[in-house]
Design a protein around this motif. Structure first.
Motif, PDB file in Angstrom:
ATOM      1  N   GLU A 144       0.930  -1.414   0.026  1.00 12.11           N
ATOM      2  CA  GLU A 144       0.102  -0.025   0.007  1.00 12.11           C
ATOM      3  C   GLU A 144       0.920   1.186  -0.074  1.00 12.11           C
ATOM      4  O   GLU A 144       1.728   1.491   0.572  1.00 12.11           O
ATOM      5  CB  GLU A 144      -0.960  -0.055   1.358  1.00 12.11           C
ATOM      6  N   ASP A 145       0.643   2.317  -0.829  1.00 13.78           N
ATOM      7  CA  ASP A 145       1.487   3.499  -0.687  1.00 13.78           C
ATOM      8  C   ASP A 145       1.477   4.058   0.275  1.00 13.78           C
ATOM      9  O   ASP A 145       0.518   4.005   1.355  1.00 13.78           O
ATOM     10  CB  ASP A 145       0.597   4.563  -1.746  1.00 13.78           C
ATOM     11  N   ALA A 146       2.639   4.693   0.895  1.00 17.65           N
ATOM     12  CA  ALA A 146       2.826   5.411   1.903  1.00 17.65           C
ATOM     13  C   ALA A 146       2.803   6.745   1.595  1.00 17.65           C
ATOM     14  O   ALA A 146       2.432   7.134   0.725  1.00 17.65           O
ATOM     15  CB  ALA A 146       4.448   5.110   2.381  1.00 17.65           C
ATOM     16  N   ASP A 147       2.959   7.589   2.884  1.00 17.02           N
ATOM     17  CA  ASP A 147       2.289   8.801   2.755  1.00 17.02           C
ATOM     18  C   ASP A 147       3.767   9.729   2.636  1.00 17.02           C
ATOM     19  O   ASP A 147       3.456  10.747   1.569  1.00 17.02           O
ATOM     20  CB  ASP A 147       1.530   9.563   3.925  1.00 17.02           C
ATOM     21  N   LEU A 148       4.662   9.389   3.041  1.00 13.17           N
ATOM     22  CA  LEU A 148       5.789  10.254   3.009  1.00 13.17           C
ATOM     23  C   LEU A 148       7.223   9.864   2.289  1.00 13.17           C
ATOM     24  O   LEU A 148       8.281  10.500   1.898  1.00 13.17           O
ATOM     25  CB  LEU A 148       6.232  10.867   4.444  1.00 13.17           C
ATOM     26  N   VAL A 149       6.954   8.501   2.171  1.00 12.00           N
ATOM     27  CA  VAL A 149       8.285   7.853   1.582  1.00 12.00           C
ATOM     28  C   VAL A 149       7.900   6.957   0.277  1.00 12.00           C
ATOM     29  O   VAL A 149       6.761   6.555   0.337  1.00 12.00           O
ATOM     30  CB  VAL A 149       8.950   6.760   2.565  1.00 12.00           C
ATOM     31  N   LYS A 150       8.817   6.575  -0.342  1.00 13.71           N
ATOM     32  CA  LYS A 150       8.825   5.734  -1.514  1.00 13.71           C
ATOM     33  C   LYS A 150       8.426   4.439  -1.551  1.00 13.71           C
ATOM     34  O   LYS A 150       7.369   3.800  -1.877  1.00 13.71           O
ATOM     35  CB  LYS A 150       9.817   5.820  -2.707  1.00 13.71           C
ATOM     36  N   PRO A 151       8.815   3.673  -0.425  1.00  9.72           N
ATOM     37  CA  PRO A 151       8.735   2.308  -0.096  1.00  9.72           C
ATOM     38  C   PRO A 151       7.428   2.117   0.357  1.00  9.72           C
ATOM     39  O   PRO A 151       6.614   2.900   0.724  1.00  9.72           O
ATOM     40  CB  PRO A 151       9.811   1.853   1.019  1.00  9.72           C
ATOM     41  N   LYS A 152       6.836   0.892   0.221  1.00  4.79           N
ATOM     42  CA  LYS A 152       5.418   0.466   0.195  1.00  4.79           C
ATOM     43  C   LYS A 152       5.204   0.270   1.978  1.00  4.79           C
ATOM     44  O   LYS A 152       6.014  -0.556   2.542  1.00  4.79           O
ATOM     45  CB  LYS A 152       4.924  -0.672  -0.612  1.00  4.79           C
ATOM     46  N   LEU A 153       4.021   0.373   2.255  1.00  2.00           N
ATOM     47  CA  LEU A 153       3.508  -0.132   3.590  1.00  2.00           C
ATOM     48  C   LEU A 153       3.135  -1.508   3.335  1.00  2.00           C
ATOM     49  O   LEU A 153       2.828  -1.910   2.358  1.00  2.00           O
ATOM     50  CB  LEU A 153       2.245   0.694   4.234  1.00  2.00           C
ATOM     51  N   ILE A 154       3.231  -2.056   4.465  1.00  2.00           N
ATOM     52  CA  ILE A 154       2.918  -3.715   4.592  1.00  2.00           C
ATOM     53  C   ILE A 154       1.561  -3.902   5.213  1.00  2.00           C
ATOM     54  O   ILE A 154       1.527  -3.608   6.563  1.00  2.00           O
ATOM     55  CB  ILE A 154       3.960  -4.507   5.244  1.00  2.00           C
ATOM     56  N   VAL A 155       0.366  -4.002   4.637  1.00  2.00           N
ATOM     57  CA  VAL A 155      -0.991  -4.063   5.069  1.00  2.00           C
ATOM     58  C   VAL A 155      -1.168  -4.879   6.353  1.00  2.00           C
ATOM     59  O   VAL A 155      -1.886  -4.625   7.328  1.00  2.00           O
ATOM     60  CB  VAL A 155      -1.979  -4.321   3.792  1.00  2.00           C
ATOM     61  N   GLU A 156      -0.573  -6.099   6.125  1.00  2.00           N
ATOM     62  CA  GLU A 156      -0.888  -7.146   7.265  1.00  2.00           C
ATOM     63  C   GLU A 156       0.049  -6.735   8.411  1.00  2.00           C
ATOM     64  O   GLU A 156      -0.547  -7.269   9.631  1.00  2.00           O
ATOM     65  CB  GLU A 156      -0.283  -8.589   6.663  1.00  2.00           C
ATOM     66  N   CYS A 157       0.866  -5.902   8.393  1.00  2.00           N
ATOM     67  CA  CYS A 157       1.522  -5.600   9.599  1.00  2.00           C
ATOM     68  C   CYS A 157       0.622  -4.547  10.754  1.00  2.00           C
ATOM     69  O   CYS A 157      -0.175  -3.807  10.346  1.00  2.00           O
ATOM     70  CB  CYS A 157       2.819  -4.657   9.257  1.00  2.00           C
ATOM     71  N   PRO A 158       0.726  -4.962  11.893  1.00  2.00           N
ATOM     72  CA  PRO A 158      -0.214  -4.336  12.896  1.00  2.00           C
ATOM     73  C   PRO A 158       0.489  -2.804  13.143  1.00  2.00           C
ATOM     74  O   PRO A 158      -0.557  -1.917  13.588  1.00  2.00           O
ATOM     75  CB  PRO A 158      -0.134  -4.915  14.332  1.00  2.00           C
ATOM     76  N   VAL A 159       1.651  -2.449  12.835  1.00  7.27           N
ATOM     77  CA  VAL A 159       2.093  -1.171  12.997  1.00  7.27           C
ATOM     78  C   VAL A 159       3.235  -1.143  11.729  1.00  7.27           C
ATOM     79  O   VAL A 159       4.128  -1.903  11.630  1.00  7.27           O
ATOM     80  CB  VAL A 159       2.781  -0.967  14.245  1.00  7.27           C
ATOM     81  N   ASN A 160       3.286   0.078  11.017  1.00  9.24           N
ATOM     82  CA  ASN A 160       4.166   0.439   9.895  1.00  9.24           C
ATOM     83  C   ASN A 160       4.856   1.728  10.297  1.00  9.24           C
ATOM     84  O   ASN A 160       4.232   2.800  10.800  1.00  9.24           O
ATOM     85  CB  ASN A 160       3.705   0.576   8.619  1.00  9.24           C
ATOM     86  N   PHE A 161       6.292   1.778  10.333  1.00  8.76           N
ATOM     87  CA  PHE A 161       6.704   3.184  10.569  1.00  8.76           C
ATOM     88  C   PHE A 161       7.657   3.493   9.215  1.00  8.76           C
ATOM     89  O   PHE A 161       8.340   2.803   8.595  1.00  8.76           O
ATOM     90  CB  PHE A 161       8.044   2.806  11.384  1.00  8.76           C
ATOM     91  N   GLU A 162       7.058   5.051   8.790  1.00  7.89           N
ATOM     92  CA  GLU A 162       7.667   5.187   7.632  1.00  7.89           C
ATOM     93  C   GLU A 162       8.877   6.281   8.092  1.00  7.89           C
ATOM     94  O   GLU A 162       8.771   6.863   9.007  1.00  7.89           O
ATOM     95  CB  GLU A 162       6.710   6.461   7.016  1.00  7.89           C
ATOM     96  N   CYS A 163      10.144   5.801   7.500  1.00 14.40           N
ATOM     97  CA  CYS A 163      11.318   6.061   8.043  1.00 14.40           C
ATOM     98  C   CYS A 163      12.114   6.886   6.847  1.00 14.40           C
ATOM     99  O   CYS A 163      12.118   6.383   5.842  1.00 14.40           O
ATOM    100  CB  CYS A 163      12.105   4.971   8.645  1.00 14.40           C
ATOM    101  N   LYS A 164      12.815   7.808   7.296  1.00 14.44           N
ATOM    102  CA  LYS A 164      13.985   8.310   6.450  1.00 14.44           C
ATOM    103  C   LYS A 164      15.255   7.918   6.971  1.00 14.44           C
ATOM    104  O   LYS A 164      15.355   7.955   8.300  1.00 14.44           O
ATOM    105  CB  LYS A 164      13.931   9.946   6.477  1.00 14.44           C
ATOM    106  N   VAL A 165      16.215   7.344   6.049  1.00 15.70           N
ATOM    107  CA  VAL A 165      17.723   7.160   6.739  1.00 15.70           C
ATOM    108  C   VAL A 165      18.492   8.029   6.854  1.00 15.70           C
ATOM    109  O   VAL A 165      18.686   8.800   5.943  1.00 15.70           O
ATOM    110  CB  VAL A 165      18.189   5.993   5.618  1.00 15.70           C
ATOM    111  N   GLN A 166      18.732   8.130   8.206  1.00 12.70           N
ATOM    112  CA  GLN A 166      19.694   9.263   8.379  1.00 12.70           C
ATOM    113  C   GLN A 166      21.307   8.796   8.047  1.00 12.70           C
ATOM    114  O   GLN A 166      22.079   9.834   7.679  1.00 12.70           O
ATOM    115  CB  GLN A 166      19.888   9.488   9.837  1.00 12.70           C
ATOM    116  N   GLU A 167      21.640   7.627   8.318  1.00  7.83           N
ATOM    117  CA  GLU A 167      23.049   7.112   7.852  1.00  7.83           C
ATOM    118  C   GLU A 167      22.861   5.625   7.801  1.00  7.83           C
ATOM    119  O   GLU A 167      22.160   4.910   8.510  1.00  7.83           O
ATOM    120  CB  GLU A 167      23.970   7.652   9.138  1.00  7.83           C
ATOM    121  N   VAL A 168      23.879   5.037   6.974  1.00  7.91           N
ATOM    122  CA  VAL A 168      24.279   3.751   7.067  1.00  7.91           C
ATOM    123  C   VAL A 168      25.876   3.629   7.480  1.00  7.91           C
ATOM    124  O   VAL A 168      26.796   4.149   7.207  1.00  7.91           O
ATOM    125  CB  VAL A 168      23.940   2.980   5.748  1.00  7.91           C
ATOM    126  N   LYS A 169      25.871   2.961   8.536  1.00  2.91           N
ATOM    127  CA  LYS A 169      27.237   2.781   9.262  1.00  2.91           C
ATOM    128  C   LYS A 169      27.804   1.542   9.150  1.00  2.91           C
ATOM    129  O   LYS A 169      27.116   0.674   9.763  1.00  2.91           O
ATOM    130  CB  LYS A 169      27.173   3.154  10.663  1.00  2.91           C
TER     131      LYS A 169
END
Length: 273
Positions: free
Chosen positions: A118-143
């Motif tokens: 399902e389309d997310a509101d703020l990010v390009k990756p998709k929401l997972i409808v079956e998950c009880p909770v979804n977090f839309e995130c921006k990646v700050q850093e990959v270490k």
């Protein structure tokens, strides 16, 4: 006691020891896209929250131990620094496991696992409808933590929006821990299920200062019946009433039964001589 020196231990065995001992671990079902917008879905148990303000969660797509290759999720967040992290519960655990299959590049794990995009509101990756909770995130850093097989890559994510399915809320509108029925990863092929049957509460010693184990009467501290957990509960009272206490095993057994019901005051009353 068996001891293990990490630098002298094969990576596969070290991973097995650590994943079995450091458990249960929550599961991040990470939804990402590459620069061309192709979706990818994969679960990670190297995952947790690390800050509330700002809201930060971190997961780690490690380099594969067997051949030192990287996962599509890692490659995607380096190209498009956004991710949706879904929380996994018992009703979807088999589908989530299926999504961990190492499909070829370009294969959509949503389709393979039967999970719903399902389309997310703020990010390009998709929401997972079956998950009880979804977090839309921006990646700050990959270490990166290293270049060898088994080395982690910390994907530090700032949560920008949270989606909660209403059937997992209580009557006050709060997330209900019992309704969530979350699963967590253990070692090897084992998982843990967290439902109403195996949840328990431990009151946090924040409002008051417990007397501590060192202040327990010797008759109680040296008990052959009361366990460390039992003594910890008894030591969490703010003040000790009385100065004579029984060392009788039968009395201690009755007190233990009260503690199993979280009746700490009643247990102390039984223990008074």
């Amino acid at each position: 006691m068996k001891t293990v020196i990490p630098s002298e231990t094969p990576a596969v065995l070290l991973q097995q020891i650590m994943q079995t001992a450091i458990a249960p671990r929550p599961i991040a079902l990470a939804s990402t896209v590459d620069k061309e917008g192709h979706p990818n879905l994969s679960p990670f148990s190297f995952f947790n929250m690390f800050s509330t303000v700002p809201p930060i969660v971190i997961f780690s797509p490690s380099r594969r131990v067997r051949d030192n290759t990287t996962k599509h999720t890692l490659e995607n967040v380096l190209e498009v620094p956004e991710v949706v992290i879904g929380i996994v519960n018992y009703d979807m655990v088999q589908q989530v496991s299926l999504s961990s299959t190492e499909y070829d590049l370009g294969v959509n794990e949503f389709v393979k696992s039967g999970l719903t995009m399902e389309d997310a509101d703020l990010v390009k990756p998709k929401l997972i409808v079956e998950c009880p909770v979804n977090f839309e995130c921006k990646v700050q850093e990959v270490k990166s933590l290293g270049n060898e097989g088994g080395s982690g890559n910390l994907v530090i994510c700032e949560v920008k929006k949270i989606h909660i399915r209403e059937e997992f809320l209580d009557q006050d509108g709060n997330l209900d821990q019992k309704k969530l029925d979350l699963v967590a990863r253990l070692g090897r092929n084992y998982y843990a299920r967290n439902n109403a049957e195996n949840l328990f509460e431990v009151p946090k010693p924040l409002a008051t200062k417990g007397i501590g184990m060192d202040q327990l009467p010797l008759e109680i501290k040296n008990s052959k019946i009361l366990s460390g957990n039992d003594l910890g509960m008894l030591a969490n009272v703010e003040k000790l009433e009385g100065n004579r206490f029984s060392d009788d095993k039968a009395i201690h057994q009755k007190a233990k039964e009260m503690l199993l019901q979280n009746k700490i005051d009643e247990a102390w009353q039984i223990l008074k001589d």
